[in-house]
Design a protein around this motif. Structure first.
Motif, PDB file in Angstrom:
ATOM      1  N   ILE A   7     -51.351  19.355   3.712  1.00 32.51           N
ATOM      2  CA  ILE A   7     -52.333  18.949   2.708  1.00 32.51           C
ATOM      3  C   ILE A   7     -52.213  17.455   2.428  1.00 32.51           C
ATOM      4  CG2 ILE A   7     -52.972  19.171   0.270  1.00 32.51           C
ATOM      5  CD1 ILE A   7     -52.265  22.133   0.498  1.00 32.51           C
ATOM      6  N   LYS A   8     -50.985  16.974   2.280  1.00 34.15           N
ATOM      7  CA  LYS A   8     -50.778  15.533   2.060  1.00 34.15           C
ATOM      8  C   LYS A   8     -51.317  14.724   3.234  1.00 34.15           C
ATOM      9  CE  LYS A   8     -46.688  15.588  -0.951  1.00 34.15           C
ATOM     10  NZ  LYS A   8     -45.255  15.210  -1.052  1.00 34.15           N
ATOM     11  N   LYS A   9     -51.008  15.165   4.441  1.00 36.58           N
ATOM     12  CA  LYS A   9     -51.474  14.445   5.624  1.00 36.58           C
ATOM     13  C   LYS A   9     -52.998  14.385   5.664  1.00 36.58           C
ATOM     14  CE  LYS A   9     -51.601  14.650  10.673  1.00 36.58           C
ATOM     15  NZ  LYS A   9     -51.176  15.399  11.881  1.00 36.58           N
ATOM     16  N   GLY A  10     -53.638  15.535   5.486  1.00 37.82           N
ATOM     17  CA  GLY A  10     -55.100  15.559   5.515  1.00 37.82           C
ATOM     18  C   GLY A  10     -55.713  14.692   4.432  1.00 37.82           C
ATOM     19  N   PHE A  11     -55.118  14.727   3.238  1.00 37.89           N
ATOM     20  CA  PHE A  11     -55.658  13.922   2.148  1.00 37.89           C
ATOM     21  C   PHE A  11     -55.495  12.432   2.427  1.00 37.89           C
ATOM     22  CE2 PHE A  11     -55.141  11.521  -1.754  1.00 37.89           C
ATOM     23  CZ  PHE A  11     -56.307  11.844  -2.425  1.00 37.89           C
ATOM     24  N   LEU A  12     -54.321  12.032   2.888  1.00 39.40           N
ATOM     25  CA  LEU A  12     -54.069  10.614   3.166  1.00 39.40           C
ATOM     26  C   LEU A  12     -55.064  10.079   4.187  1.00 39.40           C
ATOM     27  CD1 LEU A  12     -50.168  10.684   3.318  1.00 39.40           C
ATOM     28  CD2 LEU A  12     -51.522   9.363   1.693  1.00 39.40           C
ATOM     29  N   LEU A  13     -55.272  10.822   5.258  1.00 39.04           N
ATOM     30  CA  LEU A  13     -56.173  10.351   6.305  1.00 39.04           C
ATOM     31  C   LEU A  13     -57.621  10.315   5.809  1.00 39.04           C
ATOM     32  CD1 LEU A  13     -54.657  12.191   9.402  1.00 39.04           C
ATOM     33  CD2 LEU A  13     -54.402   9.783   8.755  1.00 39.04           C
ATOM     34  N   ASN A  14     -58.008  11.291   5.019  1.00 43.32           N
ATOM     35  CA  ASN A  14     -59.377  11.309   4.509  1.00 43.32           C
ATOM     36  C   ASN A  14     -59.590  10.233   3.451  1.00 43.32           C
ATOM     37  OD1 ASN A  14     -62.074  12.635   4.086  1.00 43.32           O
ATOM     38  ND2 ASN A  14     -61.212  12.903   2.048  1.00 43.32           N
ATOM     39  N   PHE A  15     -58.679  10.143   2.508  1.00 45.20           N
ATOM     40  CA  PHE A  15     -58.844   9.241   1.370  1.00 45.20           C
ATOM     41  C   PHE A  15     -58.784   7.776   1.791  1.00 45.20           C
ATOM     42  CE2 PHE A  15     -57.102   7.131  -2.513  1.00 45.20           C
ATOM     43  CZ  PHE A  15     -58.177   7.381  -3.357  1.00 45.20           C
ATOM     44  N   TYR A  16     -57.797   7.442   2.595  1.00 51.25           N
ATOM     45  CA  TYR A  16     -57.596   6.029   2.934  1.00 51.25           C
ATOM     46  C   TYR A  16     -58.407   5.564   4.133  1.00 51.25           C
ATOM     47  CZ  TYR A  16     -53.876   5.868  -0.505  1.00 51.25           C
ATOM     48  OH  TYR A  16     -53.178   5.905  -1.685  1.00 51.25           O
ATOM     49  N   LEU A  17     -58.955   6.491   4.891  1.00 52.60           N
ATOM     50  CA  LEU A  17     -59.778   6.076   6.020  1.00 52.60           C
ATOM     51  C   LEU A  17     -61.266   6.068   5.703  1.00 52.60           C
ATOM     52  CD1 LEU A  17     -58.014   7.797   9.062  1.00 52.60           C
ATOM     53  CD2 LEU A  17     -57.640   5.535   8.069  1.00 52.60           C
ATOM     54  N   SER A  18     -61.671   6.799   4.680  1.00 54.18           N
ATOM     55  CA  SER A  18     -63.106   6.899   4.418  1.00 54.18           C
ATOM     56  C   SER A  18     -63.505   6.577   2.985  1.00 54.18           C
ATOM     57  CB  SER A  18     -63.595   8.314   4.744  1.00 54.18           C
ATOM     58  OG  SER A  18     -62.937   9.268   3.936  1.00 54.18           O
ATOM     59  N   ILE A  19     -62.555   6.531   2.060  1.00 57.68           N
ATOM     60  CA  ILE A  19     -62.906   6.341   0.654  1.00 57.68           C
ATOM     61  C   ILE A  19     -62.347   5.049   0.083  1.00 57.68           C
ATOM     62  CG2 ILE A  19     -62.730   7.341  -1.664  1.00 57.68           C
ATOM     63  CD1 ILE A  19     -62.550  10.088  -0.356  1.00 57.68           C
ATOM     64  N   TYR A  20     -61.073   4.792   0.286  1.00 63.81           N
ATOM     65  CA  TYR A  20     -60.418   3.691  -0.412  1.00 63.81           C
ATOM     66  C   TYR A  20     -59.531   2.903   0.549  1.00 63.81           C
ATOM     67  CZ  TYR A  20     -57.488   1.199  -3.731  1.00 63.81           C
ATOM     68  OH  TYR A  20     -56.825   0.213  -4.404  1.00 63.81           O
ATOM     69  N   GLN A  21     -59.565   1.589   0.415  1.00 69.73           N
ATOM     70  CA  GLN A  21     -58.708   0.719   1.209  1.00 69.73           C
ATOM     71  C   GLN A  21     -57.273   0.828   0.702  1.00 69.73           C
ATOM     72  OE1 GLN A  21     -59.889  -0.845   3.740  1.00 69.73           O
ATOM     73  NE2 GLN A  21     -58.304  -2.265   4.369  1.00 69.73           N
ATOM     74  N   PRO A  22     -56.335   1.213   1.544  1.00 73.28           N
ATOM     75  CA  PRO A  22     -54.982   1.466   1.053  1.00 73.28           C
ATOM     76  C   PRO A  22     -54.218   0.176   0.764  1.00 73.28           C
ATOM     77  CG  PRO A  22     -55.044   1.726   3.421  1.00 73.28           C
ATOM     78  CD  PRO A  22     -56.458   1.479   2.988  1.00 73.28           C
ATOM     79  N   PRO A  23     -53.268   0.204  -0.189  1.00 76.77           N
ATOM     80  CA  PRO A  23     -52.349  -0.924  -0.370  1.00 76.77           C
ATOM     81  C   PRO A  23     -51.304  -0.923   0.747  1.00 76.77           C
ATOM     82  CG  PRO A  23     -51.737   0.872  -1.828  1.00 76.77           C
ATOM     83  CD  PRO A  23     -52.996   1.304  -1.123  1.00 76.77           C
ATOM     84  N   LYS A  24     -50.391  -1.853   0.695  1.00 71.68           N
ATOM     85  CA  LYS A  24     -49.376  -1.936   1.748  1.00 71.68           C
ATOM     86  C   LYS A  24     -48.375  -0.792   1.672  1.00 71.68           C
ATOM     87  CE  LYS A  24     -49.630  -6.971   2.284  1.00 71.68           C
ATOM     88  NZ  LYS A  24     -48.879  -8.254   2.202  1.00 71.68           N
ATOM     89  N   ILE A  25     -48.182  -0.258   0.459  1.00 71.45           N
ATOM     90  CA  ILE A  25     -47.199   0.818   0.267  1.00 71.45           C
ATOM     91  C   ILE A  25     -47.860   1.979  -0.450  1.00 71.45           C
ATOM     92  CG2 ILE A  25     -45.011   1.472  -0.815  1.00 71.45           C
ATOM     93  CD1 ILE A  25     -44.129  -1.425  -0.611  1.00 71.45           C
ATOM     94  N   VAL A  26     -47.626   3.185   0.048  1.00 69.36           N
ATOM     95  CA  VAL A  26     -48.052   4.410  -0.632  1.00 69.36           C
ATOM     96  C   VAL A  26     -46.815   5.292  -0.774  1.00 69.36           C
ATOM     97  CG1 VAL A  26     -49.546   6.430  -0.601  1.00 69.36           C
ATOM     98  CG2 VAL A  26     -50.352   4.273   0.387  1.00 69.36           C
ATOM     99  N   VAL A  27     -46.416   5.551  -2.004  1.00 70.32           N
ATOM    100  CA  VAL A  27     -45.248   6.392  -2.268  1.00 70.32           C
ATOM    101  C   VAL A  27     -45.718   7.844  -2.251  1.00 70.32           C
ATOM    102  CG1 VAL A  27     -43.421   6.965  -3.906  1.00 70.32           C
ATOM    103  CG2 VAL A  27     -44.165   4.581  -3.654  1.00 70.32           C
ATOM    104  N   VAL A  28     -45.161   8.636  -1.342  1.00 71.05           N
ATOM    105  CA  VAL A  28     -45.663  10.002  -1.143  1.00 71.05           C
ATOM    106  C   VAL A  28     -44.595  11.064  -1.301  1.00 71.05           C
ATOM    107  CG1 VAL A  28     -47.531   9.267   0.366  1.00 71.05           C
ATOM    108  CG2 VAL A  28     -45.311   9.830   1.356  1.00 71.05           C
ATOM    109  N   GLY A  29     -43.327  10.703  -1.473  1.00 68.12           N
ATOM    110  CA  GLY A  29     -42.284  11.717  -1.540  1.00 68.12           C
ATOM    111  C   GLY A  29     -42.089  12.375  -0.192  1.00 68.12           C
ATOM    112  N   GLN A  30     -41.804  13.669  -0.188  1.00 73.63           N
ATOM    113  CA  GLN A  30     -41.603  14.399   1.065  1.00 73.63           C
ATOM    114  C   GLN A  30     -42.928  14.578   1.801  1.00 73.63           C
ATOM    115  OE1 GLN A  30     -38.742  15.303   2.308  1.00 73.63           O
ATOM    116  NE2 GLN A  30     -37.396  14.900   0.563  1.00 73.63           N
ATOM    117  N   ILE A  31     -42.920  14.360   3.112  1.00 73.08           N
ATOM    118  CA  ILE A  31     -44.147  14.549   3.904  1.00 73.08           C
ATOM    119  C   ILE A  31     -43.843  15.086   5.292  1.00 73.08           C
ATOM    120  CG2 ILE A  31     -44.265  12.270   4.976  1.00 73.08           C
ATOM    121  CD1 ILE A  31     -47.273  12.320   4.294  1.00 73.08           C
ATOM    122  N   GLY A  32     -42.583  15.413   5.567  1.00 69.53           N
ATOM    123  CA  GLY A  32     -42.246  15.981   6.865  1.00 69.53           C
ATOM    124  C   GLY A  32     -42.001  14.907   7.918  1.00 69.53           C
ATOM    125  N   ALA A  33     -42.116  15.322   9.180  1.00 75.20           N
ATOM    126  CA  ALA A  33     -41.750  14.441  10.297  1.00 75.20           C
ATOM    127  C   ALA A  33     -42.927  13.664  10.858  1.00 75.20           C
ATOM    128  CB  ALA A  33     -41.118  15.282  11.414  1.00 75.20           C
TER     129      ALA A  33
END
Length: 443
Positions: free
Chosen positions: A193-219
């Motif tokens: 869910i985190k992966k899908g959201f990150l790719l959708n949100f930052y690729l199509s909605i909002y320009q990401p900053p240099k750092i995104v703190v996400v906690g655990q996200i796997g490998a």
């Protein structure tokens, strides 16, 4: 909002501000709302006499209005020595830095003194301020001293629904919070869910900053970073927070996401219960997932318009609402106008047909709608009329209306659909009237 203490001025004051300037004053916060910041400023005035003002304080010949109203000595009129006032400023700073014990003790002492003096209004206000401070100060965020810019992503997961909160930090300030609800796929876990959201949100909605703190996200951190970097043209680091301020912000984001999820699940449960009750009351052999309502609005024979609203699982879906300019009815004829917009709605093949169509009105409106439905190739699965004052449900083939209790979930769902379309139709009609009343420019 922040609280700014103007220690650079002869008589320091507290100001609620939205941005931190590079000056010699001190800033505290950010706070979760202006209400909390204002309550803290008012408490510091009630207990220590610390003034809050949008403009620089100046000495006067008599106490300021706030001190007169509170019946307390005023530093601006020379009734409080500047040294004593500066000591109050130091106590305020201690509290704003998180050392709450002294102020809460002083506040309790002031409350008891006010009660002894029979100033019960002040005593009650001080009691309420103390309760609010105990609840809110723990939620105050610490400002980053490094003026960092980054996002923090918090996730709360459940199989039915997941909620994500994004905290946006710019130059060390919390400048925004965004909440998103996501329905997980059958095989999706938290990391997916985190992966899908990150790719959708930052690729199509909002320009990401240099750092995104996400906690655990796997490998899959490296692969996600690579996709984002390829898309935005620069490196974006997905960071973990194990300690310090970023960890506290991550915990806050996760807490907010959990609250958002709890609210969403409660609403979802209420909507499902209302839909189940509607199915029971109307004795339907299907689940009325899509409930639409139809209504018209006019001012005499002027600007006759109609509208349809849509609830799916009890929740308004605004992009499914439609407006109609009535074309075939010239004079005022509510039944004919209603029949036209229902016919046109049923001819619209771009949207699914309603499981249940609610017509705003009583027996006459229901008959007009039913006549239009009988002439249409496409038909709703069920239709009813809903009159108001009091609310009564009119059914095809039943001579008497069905009357439910005001708090019945089924009636509340139907009334919500009707009230939504009524509001939507009136807004459209008024908009048309305004345009019509504007004087036309001479050509």
């Amino acid at each position: 909002p922040y609280l700014k203490l103007t220690i650079s001025e002869p008589i320091p004051r507290l100001v609620i501000v939205r941005r931190i300037a590079k000056d010699k004053d001190r800033y505290f916060g950010p706070y979760l709302s202006a209400r909390v910041a204002g309550a803290i400023a008012q408490t510091l005035f009630d207990v220590y006499g610390l003034h809050s003002s949008p403009s620089i304080l100046k000495t006067t010949s008599r106490p300021c209005f706030a001190c007169q109203l509170a019946n307390r000595p005023c530093v601006l009129a020379g009734q409080v020595k500047e040294r004593a006032y500066q000591e109050s400023v130091v106590k305020a700073i201690e509290f704003l830095l998180g050392r709450q014990k002294r102020l809460l003790t002083d506040l309790n002492r002031s409350m008891l003194l006010a009660a002894d003096q029979h100033n019960f209004e002040l005593a009650r206000r001080l009691r309420d301020r103390g309760a609010l401070l105990k609840q809110s100060m723990a939620k105050t965020l610490v400002r980053s001293t490094r003026l960092d810019t980054f996002d923090v992503l918090g996730l709360a997961y459940s199989p039915e629904l997941s909620s994500i909160t994004i905290l946006r930090i710019e130059d060390g300030q919390l400048v925004g919070q965004f909440n998103h609800n996501i329905t997980p796929g059958a095989l999706e876990d938290e990391n997916q869910i985190k992966k899908g959201f990150l790719l959708n949100f930052y690729l199509s909605i909002y320009q990401p900053p240099k750092i995104v703190v996400v906690g655990q996200i796997g490998a899959e951190v490296s692969s996600i970073e690579a996709v984002i970097r390829q898309k935005v043209g620069r490196k974006v680091q997905l960071g973990r927070a194990s300690r310090g301020e970023k960890k506290r912000l991550l915990e806050l984001a996760e807490t907010n996401a959990a609250l958002q999820l709890q609210t969403a699940l409660t609403r979802l449960g209420q909507a499902s219960a209302a839909t189940a009750r509607l199915k029971e009351v109307l004795r339907l052999d299907f689940w009325p997932e899509r409930v639409e309502a139809a209504d018209i609005s006019n001012l005499g024979s002027s600007e006759i318009v109609g509208a349809s609203s849509c609830l799916i699982d009890g929740r308004p879906v605004k992009d499914q609402y439609r407006r109609f300019k009535v074309k075939t009815v010239v004079e005022q004829n509510d039944f004919a106008a209603l029949a036209e917009i229902i016919s046109r709605r049923l001819q619209d093949q771009s949207r699914p047909l309603p499981d249940l169509l609610v017509i705003d009105g009583g027996r006459g409106q229901l008959n007009a709608g039913q006549a239009a439905i009988s002439r249409s190739v496409q038909k709703p699965r069920f239709v009813l009329g809903l009159a108001k004052k009091p609310d009564r449900i009119f059914l095809v083939g039943h001579s008497k209306p069905l009357v439910l209790a005001k708090n019945d979930p089924a009636l509340r769902l139907l009334a919500k659909a009707r009230d939504e379309v009524h509001r939507f139709a009136i807004g459209f009609q008024r908009s048309r009237q305004r345009k019509r009343s504007l004087p036309r420019e001479n050509k």
